[in-house]
Design a protein around this motif. Structure first.
Motif, PDB file in Angstrom:
ATOM      1  N   ALA A  97       8.402   8.929  32.803  1.00  0.00           N
ATOM      2  CA  ALA A  97       8.594   9.417  31.428  1.00  0.00           C
ATOM      3  C   ALA A  97       7.416  10.295  31.011  1.00  0.00           C
ATOM      4  O   ALA A  97       7.599  11.352  30.387  1.00  0.00           O
ATOM      5  CB  ALA A  97       8.753   8.236  30.477  1.00  0.00           C
ATOM      6  N   THR A 105       5.271  15.679  29.911  1.00  0.00           N
ATOM      7  CA  THR A 105       4.248  16.707  30.176  1.00  0.00           C
ATOM      8  C   THR A 105       4.909  18.015  30.603  1.00  0.00           C
ATOM      9  O   THR A 105       4.572  19.090  30.096  1.00  0.00           O
ATOM     10  CB  THR A 105       3.283  16.234  31.287  1.00  0.00           C
ATOM     11  OG1 THR A 105       2.717  14.993  30.883  1.00  0.00           O
ATOM     12  CG2 THR A 105       2.184  17.248  31.543  1.00  0.00           C
ATOM     13  N   PHE A 106       5.874  17.925  31.520  1.00  0.00           N
ATOM     14  CA  PHE A 106       6.561  19.135  31.993  1.00  0.00           C
ATOM     15  C   PHE A 106       7.300  19.824  30.847  1.00  0.00           C
ATOM     16  O   PHE A 106       7.296  21.054  30.733  1.00  0.00           O
ATOM     17  CB  PHE A 106       7.559  18.788  33.105  1.00  0.00           C
ATOM     18  CG  PHE A 106       6.924  18.469  34.427  1.00  0.00           C
ATOM     19  CD1 PHE A 106       5.597  18.779  34.680  1.00  0.00           C
ATOM     20  CD2 PHE A 106       7.660  17.858  35.434  1.00  0.00           C
ATOM     21  CE1 PHE A 106       5.011  18.479  35.914  1.00  0.00           C
ATOM     22  CE2 PHE A 106       7.092  17.557  36.666  1.00  0.00           C
ATOM     23  CZ  PHE A 106       5.765  17.874  36.899  1.00  0.00           C
ATOM     24  N   LEU A 107       7.937  19.034  29.987  1.00  0.00           N
ATOM     25  CA  LEU A 107       8.697  19.600  28.868  1.00  0.00           C
ATOM     26  C   LEU A 107       7.748  20.333  27.924  1.00  0.00           C
ATOM     27  O   LEU A 107       8.015  21.464  27.496  1.00  0.00           O
ATOM     28  CB  LEU A 107       9.439  18.473  28.141  1.00  0.00           C
ATOM     29  CG  LEU A 107      10.666  18.837  27.303  1.00  0.00           C
ATOM     30  CD1 LEU A 107      11.698  19.597  28.109  1.00  0.00           C
ATOM     31  CD2 LEU A 107      11.304  17.580  26.714  1.00  0.00           C
ATOM     32  N   MET A 123       5.428  12.013  33.007  1.00  0.00           N
ATOM     33  CA  MET A 123       5.476  13.271  33.747  1.00  0.00           C
ATOM     34  C   MET A 123       6.504  14.215  33.123  1.00  0.00           C
ATOM     35  O   MET A 123       6.228  15.401  32.910  1.00  0.00           O
ATOM     36  CB  MET A 123       5.821  13.017  35.214  1.00  0.00           C
ATOM     37  CG  MET A 123       5.831  14.280  36.053  1.00  0.00           C
ATOM     38  SD  MET A 123       6.403  13.998  37.745  1.00  0.00           S
ATOM     39  CE  MET A 123       8.176  13.960  37.524  1.00  0.00           C
ATOM     40  N   LEU A 124       7.675  13.696  32.803  1.00  0.00           N
ATOM     41  CA  LEU A 124       8.727  14.543  32.239  1.00  0.00           C
ATOM     42  C   LEU A 124       8.298  15.097  30.880  1.00  0.00           C
ATOM     43  O   LEU A 124       8.528  16.268  30.578  1.00  0.00           O
ATOM     44  CB  LEU A 124      10.042  13.759  32.129  1.00  0.00           C
ATOM     45  CG  LEU A 124      10.656  13.334  33.466  1.00  0.00           C
ATOM     46  CD1 LEU A 124      11.925  12.518  33.241  1.00  0.00           C
ATOM     47  CD2 LEU A 124      10.965  14.532  34.351  1.00  0.00           C
ATOM     48  N   GLU A 166       4.790  21.554  28.689  1.00  0.00           N
ATOM     49  CA  GLU A 166       4.287  22.742  29.408  1.00  0.00           C
ATOM     50  C   GLU A 166       5.261  23.900  29.307  1.00  0.00           C
ATOM     51  O   GLU A 166       4.865  25.037  29.065  1.00  0.00           O
ATOM     52  CB  GLU A 166       4.103  22.416  30.889  1.00  0.00           C
ATOM     53  CG  GLU A 166       2.751  21.841  31.254  1.00  0.00           C
ATOM     54  CD  GLU A 166       2.711  21.408  32.733  1.00  0.00           C
ATOM     55  OE1 GLU A 166       1.817  20.638  33.063  1.00  0.00           O
ATOM     56  OE2 GLU A 166       3.585  21.839  33.530  1.00  0.00           O
ATOM     57  N   GLN A 167       6.542  23.594  29.505  1.00  0.00           N
ATOM     58  CA  GLN A 167       7.542  24.656  29.499  1.00  0.00           C
ATOM     59  C   GLN A 167       7.656  25.291  28.118  1.00  0.00           C
ATOM     60  O   GLN A 167       7.831  26.498  28.011  1.00  0.00           O
ATOM     61  CB  GLN A 167       8.901  24.116  29.955  1.00  0.00           C
ATOM     62  CG  GLN A 167       8.960  23.794  31.433  1.00  0.00           C
ATOM     63  CD  GLN A 167       8.697  25.015  32.310  1.00  0.00           C
ATOM     64  OE1 GLN A 167       9.046  26.127  31.963  1.00  0.00           O
ATOM     65  NE2 GLN A 167       8.039  24.793  33.434  1.00  0.00           N
TER      66      GLN A 167
END
Lengths: 337, 337
Positions: free
Chosen positions: B243, B248-250, B245-246, B252-253
């Motif tokens: 959760a 963080t990626f969201l 990691m996701l 970042e995007q």
């Protein structure tokens, strides 16, 4: 470097309609590779188009008359289907005609057949299944993911060696860090098996980081995460379930009303970037490690893009001497012990 | 129904600055509840404002001179700190002055102290930690999450009974479905312990669904998921890691460039809805089950909103006769066996 791969064309939910386009796309990208398509010729031929002419001796079809069912008991698949596409693909590795086999078929049957045909490497008691997962820092390799439900400390050490050699082979990282999946960082944590495995790992020549916890998988704390197959399978499937739930919730929120639907269009680029980053298809292809040959298992539901990733993994492992690396390392550990 | 809760004010990363505002907010919302704030009076008083006058006899402060450290070994906390806020809060449950205790302190110490002071219920060998997780359909309860690393089939049956009675108490669902966490749905899957636990569960009077896999947790296939503490802890922490990691990626995007930043503003409502839906603070508060008293453990990093959720869980469990329900069910299972 030339490498020949045997593809079980009949495996997976979609069979030749996925496996063959993936194999042909791979052949176009990797000009030194050769492919043997294994399966029912009448099922394979309609998907070939002009490929035989295009690739010449780099592509050939090897007939196998039977197909292992996705729910077929492994023992039955092994005993009664000696001419299955899965079995023949693995036989081609055994005979040296191919350096690796790739299948999207029944995991249990592929493991049973591979173990029976290829046998395990010296010093390896049981093969393990190793997958790659995305992390905050890149990717990590986790094993075992379900082949072995009861593991001894020695098995976990063997998994660590196999996983480390896989990373050495495919990521050109000669000293990959290895973590032991546990429920706390301290050495006193965990059950007896894990504590003893920790002892063995500390004494081994591996780059042992120590215990890691579940969240360390996605943090990317180590290159290889070692666990028994029960724990690894639960961790992997729990992750799949959570990712699916979050994707569903995200979709629901963006389709709530016309405002959020409009927002989704504005956010398309960011959402696409996010989707790419966590696209499980990019990580498709689990390695069956510990065998006297390279075998890669694709997810049964893989599309052509995903199945091609599994082919790349097999080619990389075979080219970078995975089997020799595991053999050498096992010898070194045994002579040191 | 009146209920009195003992709050360990000193526990957690933030201590009284979080626990006291949470307790006061709870008292305002639940007009039949009473709270005993336990801890150092000099640390508690600055956070009270006019609360003692506002709530009258519904709020009192109970002095405890010591504090259990977040990393303190449980055995040490138990033996040498008899006047810790954690210990005194649990003592108040034992004496009947409170019907439940809530702490954000050191999990191991809270478990050790609770077990020592309150003892386990008849027929229960070991207490277990049970958390609530969000699912596609609502929520599910998972236990054990780390208290017990080596479990027998009988322990898993006891966990199933305790978990089912928790759901019966707090969700008013008298026949909650129970799943056994395994690596396949078939009865022949898994290790010996799990197979034997499956046998016991099939023979029990519980509403046993059968085996479930990791992804069933978030699908919401069953109301209660039973597993040993090693597996449960790995599943929970793996979920936390994924959760994070996701998220963080969201992030970042959406912060990639001015276009995606603008899109994030347009998408704010959808993203907020998503965040609310999966907000782990809403699920804060793990129950320590199997004890002769209600004890709820809050996450150490909880903020006031999250800590208040843990207080609500404790109040619900105490009001709905959790302890009596487990006791009665254990008696019934034992006389049937």
């Amino acid at each position: 470097m030339t490498v020949t791969l045997a593809i079980d064309c009949m495996g997976g939910d979609h069979g030749p309609s996925v496996t063959i386009p993936a194999a042909l796309h791979f052949l176009r990208a990797d000009r030194k590779a050769r492919i043997i398509l294994v399966g029912r010729t009448e099922a394979i031929e309609p998907h070939l188009g002009t490929a035989l002419a295009e690739f010449g001796e780099r592509l050939r079809v090897h007939r196998a008359s039977e197909v292992v069912g996705m729910d077929e008991p492994p023992a039955q698949a092994m005993r009664s289907k000696k001419d299955s596409s899965m079995r023949v693909a693995v036989d081609l590795v055994k005979s040296g005609d191919a350096q690796a086999a790739v299948s999207a078929g029944n995991t249990g049957a592929l493991m049973a057949i591979s173990r029976f045909v290829l046998k395990t490497l010296p010093g390896i008691d049981r093969p393990a299944i190793c997958s790659t997962l995305p992390t905050l820092r890149g990717q990590t390799h986790v094993l075992d993911l379900g082949a072995n439900v009861d593991c001894s400390p020695e098995h976990l050490l063997q998994f660590a060696i196999m996983g480390a050699m896989l990373v050495a082979a495919v990521e050109h990282n000669e000293r990959p860090s290895v973590g032991l999946l546990n429920i706390g960082e301290e050495e006193i944590k965990g059950n007896e098996t894990v504590k003893q495995a920790g002892e063995l790992l500390r004494k081994s020549g591996l780059n042992f980081y120590g215990n890691v916890e579940g969240n360390d998988i996605y943090k990317g704390t180590v290159d290889v995460v070692v666990c028994d197959g029960f724990v690894g399978n639960v961790a992997l499937k729990t992750s799949e379930g959570l990712a699916q739930m979050l994707a569903t919730f995200l979709r629901e929120q963006f389709s709530r009303n016309w405002m959020t639907k409009l927002a989704a269009i504005f956010a398309m680029s960011a959402l696409k970037g996010f989707k790419h980053k966590v696209d499980s298809r990019r990580y498709n292809g689990a390695s069956l490690l510990g065998l006297r040959g390279v075998v890669v298992k694709s997810h049964g539901s893989a599309d052509a893009f995903a199945f091609e990733q599994a082919i790349w993994r097999a080619a990389e492992a075979a080219r970078n001497r995975l089997i020799e690396r595991i053999t050498e390392r096992m010898e070194r550990e045994r002579s040191a012990a």
